[in-house]
Enzyme design. Structure first.
Site, PDB file in Angstrom:
ATOM      1  N   GLY A  56       4.905  -2.373   5.281  1.00 54.79           N
ATOM      2  CA  GLY A  56       3.929  -1.468   4.700  1.00 54.79           C
ATOM      3  C   GLY A  56       2.543  -1.858   5.180  1.00 54.79           C
ATOM      4  O   GLY A  56       2.309  -2.996   5.587  1.00 54.79           O
ATOM      5  N   GLN A  61      -6.413  -2.342   5.428  1.00 57.67           N
ATOM      6  CA  GLN A  61      -5.937  -3.494   6.186  1.00 57.67           C
ATOM      7  C   GLN A  61      -6.251  -3.376   7.676  1.00 57.67           C
ATOM      8  O   GLN A  61      -6.059  -4.337   8.413  1.00 57.67           O
ATOM      9  CB  GLN A  61      -4.435  -3.697   5.975  1.00 57.67           C
ATOM     10  N   CYS A 104       2.098 -10.663   3.064  1.00 55.15           N
ATOM     11  CA  CYS A 104       1.142  -9.606   3.364  1.00 55.15           C
ATOM     12  C   CYS A 104       0.633  -9.792   4.787  1.00 55.15           C
ATOM     13  O   CYS A 104       0.367 -10.925   5.210  1.00 55.15           O
ATOM     14  CB  CYS A 104      -0.017  -9.672   2.375  1.00 55.15           C
ATOM     15  N   LEU A 105       0.455  -8.692   5.490  1.00 57.01           N
ATOM     16  CA  LEU A 105      -0.065  -8.772   6.853  1.00 57.01           C
ATOM     17  C   LEU A 105      -1.503  -9.272   6.882  1.00 57.01           C
ATOM     18  O   LEU A 105      -1.958  -9.766   7.911  1.00 57.01           O
ATOM     19  CB  LEU A 105       0.036  -7.402   7.540  1.00 57.01           C
ATOM     20  N   HIS A 146       2.713  -3.007  -4.018  1.00 58.20           N
ATOM     21  CA  HIS A 146       1.876  -3.859  -3.173  1.00 58.20           C
ATOM     22  C   HIS A 146       0.825  -3.012  -2.443  1.00 58.20           C
ATOM     23  O   HIS A 146      -0.365  -3.350  -2.440  1.00 58.20           O
ATOM     24  CB  HIS A 146       2.774  -4.594  -2.163  1.00 58.20           C
ATOM     25  N   GLU A 147       1.255  -1.906  -1.838  1.00 55.44           N
ATOM     26  CA  GLU A 147       0.323  -1.056  -1.100  1.00 55.44           C
ATOM     27  C   GLU A 147      -0.661  -0.362  -2.039  1.00 55.44           C
ATOM     28  O   GLU A 147      -1.837  -0.209  -1.707  1.00 55.44           O
ATOM     29  CB  GLU A 147       1.078  -0.036  -0.238  1.00 55.44           C
ATOM     30  N   HIS A 150      -3.478  -2.684  -2.725  1.00 53.78           N
ATOM     31  CA  HIS A 150      -4.461  -2.710  -1.635  1.00 53.78           C
ATOM     32  C   HIS A 150      -5.491  -1.600  -1.799  1.00 53.78           C
ATOM     33  O   HIS A 150      -6.691  -1.824  -1.634  1.00 53.78           O
ATOM     34  CB  HIS A 150      -3.786  -2.555  -0.269  1.00 53.78           C
TER      35      HIS A 150
END
Length: 181
Positions: A56, A61, A104-105, A146-147, A150
């Site tokens: 995701g 991000q 997480c990225l 999670h997204e 963000h």
């Protein structure tokens, strides 16, 4: 499959925004124009997510504080879910609250046990402005939550408490990417 039918094949990989960059802690703005620029952003987000081997990715991000996220994520039954959502709203969570490993990225190489509901429903729009409703369970529900975090200016690190949070922040300050933003 036709060329270009796979999300991200027309996109370009953008640099990831890393923990410490203020854009990750700013609530994202609603999208007001559903146009080719938005469609291009979604393609770039898919390309970036795939290049980073994520499941995701939220627009902030890659430095765009807009309410958009993409996903290519399995659920606990190994069913693959692929799509994107513009101006999403988390309309329902339920089931059990489970603590599971989450990464997480924007915090590459790190993970921590994070509590999430194992059911989630998100409603929003496609890049073409069509309504969409996504129902997730298990790992996919975790991804949706999670997204959404963000887009509200939070990372999973903000949900981790106590010694887990201290350990995660210590690992982040020692990471090779620390300070790059």
């Amino acid at each position: 499959m036709r060329p270009g039918s796979i999300p991200g094949t027309r996109g370009r990989v953008r640099p990831l925004t890393l923990l410490g960059n203020p854009v990750l802690h700013t609530s994202c703005a609603e999208v007001t124009h559903f146009d080719t620029e938005l469609a291009g952003l979604v393609e770039d987000m898919f390309a970036t997510m795939y290049a980073a081997e994520g499941v995701g990715l939220a627009a902030n991000q890659i430095g765009h504080p807009l309410r958009v996220f993409v996903y290519d994520c399995p659920d606990d039954e190994d069913v693959r879910h692929v799509g994107h959502v513009v101006n999403p709203r988390l309309v329902e969570t339920g089931g059990l609250v489970l603590r599971g490993p989450e990464g997480c990225l924007s915090l590459p190489g790190l993970e921590a046990g994070t509590e999430r509901y194992d059911e989630a429903v998100v409603e929003g729009f496609t890049a073409a402005g069509e309504p969409v409703r996504i129902e997730g369970t298990g790992f996919f529900a975790r991804c949706l939550q999670h997204e959404m975090d963000h887009l509200d200016g939070h990372t999973y690190a903000d949900r981790v408490t106590g010694w887990r949070h201290k350990r995660l922040m210590r690992q982040a300050t020692r990471a090779a990417w620390h300070g790059e933003r």
